[in-house]
Scaffold this active site. Structure first.
Site, PDB file in Angstrom:
ATOM      1  CE1 TYR A   1      -2.983  -3.081   0.461  1.00  0.00           C
ATOM      2  CE2 TYR A   1      -3.587  -2.299   2.633  1.00  0.00           C
ATOM      3  CZ  TYR A   1      -3.725  -3.216   1.615  1.00  0.00           C
ATOM      4  OH  TYR A   1      -4.605  -4.257   1.766  1.00  0.00           O
TER       5      TYR A   1
ATOM      6  CG  LEU B   1     -18.496  -1.350   4.192  1.00  0.00           C
ATOM      7  CD1 LEU B   1     -18.163   0.124   4.422  1.00  0.00           C
ATOM      8  CD2 LEU B   1     -19.842  -1.691   4.823  1.00  0.00           C
TER       9      LEU B   1
ATOM     10  CE  LYS C   1     -10.299   4.967   1.786  1.00  0.00           C
ATOM     11  NZ  LYS C   1     -11.175   5.666   0.810  1.00  0.00           N
ATOM     12  CB  SER C   2     -14.225   5.626   5.971  1.00  0.00           C
ATOM     13  OG  SER C   2     -14.776   6.871   5.530  1.00  0.00           O
TER      14      SER C   2
ATOM     15  NE  ARG D   1     -17.827   8.090   3.646  1.00  0.00           N
ATOM     16  CZ  ARG D   1     -17.933   9.288   3.063  1.00  0.00           C
ATOM     17  NH1 ARG D   1     -19.054   9.991   3.172  1.00  0.00           N
ATOM     18  NH2 ARG D   1     -16.936   9.783   2.354  1.00  0.00           N
TER      19      ARG D   1
ATOM     20  CG  ASN E   1     -17.723   2.792   8.735  1.00  0.00           C
ATOM     21  OD1 ASN E   1     -18.910   2.910   8.444  1.00  0.00           O
ATOM     22  ND2 ASN E   1     -16.758   2.965   7.845  1.00  0.00           N
TER      23      ASN E   1
HETATM   24  P1  NDP Z   1     -14.381  -1.446   1.994  1.00  0.00           P
HETATM   25  O1  NDP Z   1     -15.374  -2.524   1.782  1.00  0.00           O
HETATM   26  O2  NDP Z   1     -13.856  -1.187   3.356  1.00  0.00           O
HETATM   27  O3  NDP Z   1     -15.043  -0.129   1.410  1.00  0.00           O
HETATM   28  C1  NDP Z   1     -14.367   1.099   1.400  1.00  0.00           C
HETATM   29  C2  NDP Z   1     -15.194   2.079   0.574  1.00  0.00           C
HETATM   30  O4  NDP Z   1     -16.462   2.250   1.206  1.00  0.00           O
HETATM   31  C3  NDP Z   1     -14.554   3.422   0.444  1.00  0.00           C
HETATM   32  O5  NDP Z   1     -14.794   3.880  -0.882  1.00  0.00           O
HETATM   33  C4  NDP Z   1     -15.312   4.289   1.437  1.00  0.00           C
HETATM   34  O6  NDP Z   1     -15.404   5.612   0.958  1.00  0.00           O
HETATM   35  C5  NDP Z   1     -16.678   3.629   1.486  1.00  0.00           C
HETATM   36  N1  NDP Z   1     -17.286   3.704   2.824  1.00  0.00           N
HETATM   37  C6  NDP Z   1     -16.689   3.445   4.020  1.00  0.00           C
HETATM   38  N2  NDP Z   1     -17.562   3.603   5.023  1.00  0.00           N
HETATM   39  C7  NDP Z   1     -18.725   3.973   4.470  1.00  0.00           C
HETATM   40  C8  NDP Z   1     -19.998   4.285   5.013  1.00  0.00           C
HETATM   41  N3  NDP Z   1     -20.213   4.270   6.319  1.00  0.00           N
HETATM   42  N4  NDP Z   1     -21.000   4.622   4.143  1.00  0.00           N
HETATM   43  C9  NDP Z   1     -20.779   4.661   2.802  1.00  0.00           C
HETATM   44  N5  NDP Z   1     -19.585   4.368   2.240  1.00  0.00           N
HETATM   45  C10 NDP Z   1     -18.569   4.028   3.065  1.00  0.00           C
HETATM   46  O7  NDP Z   1     -13.172  -1.695   0.950  1.00  0.00           O
HETATM   47  P2  NDP Z   1     -11.603  -1.825   1.049  1.00  0.00           P
HETATM   48  O8  NDP Z   1     -11.171  -2.379  -0.259  1.00  0.00           O
HETATM   49  O9  NDP Z   1     -10.941  -0.583   1.502  1.00  0.00           O
HETATM   50  O10 NDP Z   1     -11.346  -2.962   2.149  1.00  0.00           O
HETATM   51  C11 NDP Z   1     -11.088  -2.695   3.511  1.00  0.00           C
HETATM   52  C12 NDP Z   1      -9.659  -3.066   3.849  1.00  0.00           C
HETATM   53  O11 NDP Z   1      -9.391  -4.443   3.563  1.00  0.00           O
HETATM   54  C13 NDP Z   1      -8.605  -2.344   3.016  1.00  0.00           C
HETATM   55  O12 NDP Z   1      -8.464  -0.982   3.346  1.00  0.00           O
HETATM   56  C14 NDP Z   1      -7.403  -3.184   3.281  1.00  0.00           C
HETATM   57  O13 NDP Z   1      -6.880  -2.906   4.563  1.00  0.00           O
HETATM   58  C15 NDP Z   1      -8.016  -4.586   3.240  1.00  0.00           C
HETATM   59  N6  NDP Z   1      -7.871  -5.209   1.900  1.00  0.00           N
HETATM   60  C16 NDP Z   1      -7.077  -6.346   1.784  1.00  0.00           C
HETATM   61  C17 NDP Z   1      -6.939  -6.990   0.582  1.00  0.00           C
HETATM   62  C18 NDP Z   1      -6.134  -8.232   0.521  1.00  0.00           C
HETATM   63  O14 NDP Z   1      -5.824  -8.712  -0.591  1.00  0.00           O
HETATM   64  N7  NDP Z   1      -5.740  -8.808   1.632  1.00  0.00           N
HETATM   65  C19 NDP Z   1      -7.565  -6.489  -0.660  1.00  0.00           C
HETATM   66  C20 NDP Z   1      -8.401  -5.307  -0.443  1.00  0.00           C
HETATM   67  C21 NDP Z   1      -8.531  -4.727   0.793  1.00  0.00           C
HETATM   68  P3  NDP Z   1     -14.866   6.865   1.857  1.00  0.00           P
HETATM   69  O15 NDP Z   1     -13.404   6.642   2.076  1.00  0.00           O
HETATM   70  O16 NDP Z   1     -15.161   8.054   0.972  1.00  0.00           O
HETATM   71  O17 NDP Z   1     -15.659   6.866   3.125  1.00  0.00           O
END
Ligand code: NDP
Length: 255
Positions: free
Chosen positions: A45, A182, A222-223, A228, A232
């Site tokens: 990352y 999410l 992640k947010s 948010r 969360n």
């Molecule tokens: P998520 O499912 O956590 O979704 C994140 C998205 O949802 C962002 O665009 C965020 O926007 C939005 N969001 C967050 N909270 C809210 C809310 N309350 N209401 C509406 N929208 C919301 O996706 P990620 O891919 O980030 O997964 C989470 C974590 O998992 C990653 O950050 C990472 O640490 C891990 N990961 C690991 C992987 C692996 O291969 N091991 C691959 C992918 C992820 P905003 O920021 O604008 O709030």
């Protein structure tokens, strides 16, 4: 939650995938000040230094925060993995990580896993685990080393609950971590999430995250938005009923 090696992991945290390096320290600091105590990052990352800086800026004691990082795909193998961990520790500014994961299966997984066992033995890593592994890959590691991963971080959420894999994890004593709980935000507009949310007086994101907690899954949405982040986090003061959980389970049947 207690892992198979006795460590206790906060079931909820912050994921920092796609958070730009320059924004990470501020975001981590805000999250820790709100009450987050678990951050999930990865070498890939490019923001480990920001995680470490945010931790120091927040003034929260290191031992109160769980930090997970993941081995870069280009650093598999016994020696390369050890060097990569030391580089992570330098970037994070800490003498240990709480959880170190093999980010994806690759070449020389068994040699990499032997290095992970050594890192755990010398204390640079408290718990060792894998991500995106299937049964065969995990069994290969266990057969060769006797070390069962503490967690497997996979893409699990109500749309793709991976029930078979989770049964296997339970049998093996492996904790399931969800990445993308999410579905990158998309589940927050799903009609079922909206309906259950309206029923319990919460937001769609909160009921989806709560579903994971009640299924015994570790989550770190992640947010980048402080509102948010707080939303969360506020999922420990309500419970979904069996009917509400079952309604969310039905998401897996949606096309
Ligand atoms: P998520 O499912 O956590 O979704 C994140 C998205 O949802 C962002 O665009 C965020 O926007 C939005 N969001 C967050 N909270 C809210 C809310 N309350 N209401 C509406 N929208 C919301 O996706 P990620 O891919 O980030 O997964 C989470 C974590 O998992 C990653 O950050 C990472 O640490 C891990 N990961 C690991 C992987 C692996 O291969 N091991 C691959 C992918 C992820 P905003 O920021 O604008 O709030």
């Amino acid at each position: 939650m207690t892992l198979n090696d006795g460590s206790v992991i906060p079931q909820f945290g912050l994921g920092v995938y796609h958070v730009p390096a320059d924004d990470t320290a501020g975001l981590v600091r805000t999250a820790l000040q709100l009450g987050y105590r678990h951050v999930d990052t990865a070498q890939g990352y490019g923001n480990e230094a920001g995680v470490g800086q945010g931790l120091r800026d927040a003034g929260v004691p290191r031992e109160d925060v769980w930090i997970t990082t993941k081995l870069d795909d280009g650093a598999h193998g016994y020696d390369a993995a050890q060097r990569a961990l030391d580089a992570s520790l330098r970037r994070l500014g800490t003498d240990h990580v709480d959880l170190f994961l093999v980010h994806r299966p690759g070449e020389a997984d068994v040699e990499t896993w032997r290095a992970f066992a050594a890192m755990r033995a010398d204390g640079r890593v408290r718990s060792v685990g894998v991500s995106n592994f299937g049964r065969r890959g995990i069994e290969q590691l266990v057969d060769a080393t006797g070390v069962v991963p503490a967690v497997n971080q996979i893409r699990v959420n109500p749309r793709t609950p991976h029930r078979g894999m989770r049964r296997y994890h339970r049998r093996r004593g492996i904790t399931t971590e969800s990445w993308g709980p999410l579905r990158e935000g998309r589940l927050t507009t799903h009609p079922i999430a909206r309906r259950v949310a309206a029923r319990v007086g919460r937001t769609p994101a909160q009921v989806i995250l709560r579903w994971h907690l009640q299924r015994g899954i570790v989550v770190f949405p992640k947010s980048a938005d402080p509102g948010r982040l707080a939303e969360n986090l506020a999922i420990t003061d309500f419970t979904l009923s069996r009917r509400e959980m079952a309604a969310i389970d039905l998401m897996r049947r949606w096309k």
